[in-house]
Design an enzyme around this catalytic site. Structure first.
Site, PDB file in Angstrom:
ATOM      1  N   ASP A   7      -6.305 -12.516  45.555  1.00 44.99           N
ATOM      2  CA  ASP A   7      -7.057 -11.281  45.771  1.00 44.99           C
ATOM      3  C   ASP A   7      -7.727 -11.436  47.131  1.00 44.99           C
ATOM      4  OD1 ASP A   7      -8.317  -8.797  45.297  1.00 44.99           O
ATOM      5  OD2 ASP A   7     -10.102  -9.817  44.541  1.00 44.99           O
ATOM      6  N   GLU A  68      -2.466  -9.017  46.409  1.00 44.15           N
ATOM      7  CA  GLU A  68      -2.820  -7.607  46.253  1.00 44.15           C
ATOM      8  C   GLU A  68      -2.405  -6.834  47.495  1.00 44.15           C
ATOM      9  OE1 GLU A  68      -6.920  -5.359  46.301  1.00 44.15           O
ATOM     10  OE2 GLU A  68      -6.559  -6.209  44.315  1.00 44.15           O
ATOM     11  N   ASP A 141     -13.584 -11.560  41.921  1.00 45.12           N
ATOM     12  CA  ASP A 141     -12.443 -11.804  42.811  1.00 45.12           C
ATOM     13  C   ASP A 141     -11.486 -12.820  42.185  1.00 45.12           C
ATOM     14  OD1 ASP A 141     -13.634 -10.443  45.400  1.00 45.12           O
ATOM     15  OD2 ASP A 141     -15.169 -11.787  44.598  1.00 45.12           O
TER      16      ASP A 141
END
Length: 173
Positions: A7, A68, A141
């Site tokens: 992430d 991501e 996160d």
């Protein structure tokens, strides 16, 4: 299969490693964040992120990396930093000879919770439930990185099998 989820972020870059196969519950291998202080100059922050991700790949030896997919919303400056961190994750994976797949936040949320509109708390709760953890990984996160890894394991493996079957037939999707 071992999947490293990333992430991306400049201050906190979430990382999570799971192991599993489609159709079976995955197992959490490791979860954490690569952090950089906002007081450092951007090039030094990027170096720290690259070094941290390189350590994660070397230590956990994933088969694939899921990152991501960055999209532009209202805060363009925030998006630029996130995109730089995402690029580093892809670079580190490519240097290690690992395949890289990107997933949108909506795709990850839908994969994990059944709804592309789920909030961070819902994603964290489902990550904990899927992995049989007492609580979601912290910070958010880190939970998001694990969600990316789960999404790749569940969705990516199926897409890869379809592509391989089509390649054997000599057709494309």
């Amino acid at each position: 299969m071992r999947v490293l989820g990333v992430d991306p972020g400049l201050t906190r870059c979430g990382v999570g490693v799971i192991e599993g196969t489609p159709g079976r519950p995955p197992r959490l291998v490791a979860v954490g964040v690569v952090t950089t202080p906002s007081t450092l100059e951007l090039p030094q922050r990027l170096l720290r992120i690259e070094a941290g991700l390189t350590e994660w790949v070397a230590e956990h030896r994933p088969d694939v990396v899921a990152v991501e997919r960055v999209f532009a919303d209202q805060n363009v400056l925030s998006v630029i930093g996130t995109a730089q961190a995402a690029g580093l994750a892809m670079l580190v994976a490519a240097r290690a000879g690992l395949p890289v797949h990107t997933h949108t936040p909506t795709e990850v949320k839908a994969s994990i919770t059944g709804s592309g509109r789920a909030d961070k708390a819902q994603v964290g709760t489902m990550v904990a439930r899927i992995l049989k953890l007492d609580a979601p990984p912290k910070p958010a996160d880190a939970a998001d990185a694990v969600a990316l890894a789960i999404c790749q394991l569940w969705r990516g493996a199926g897409a890869d099998r379809i592509a391989q079957a089509l390649a054997k037939r000599g057709t494309t999707a």
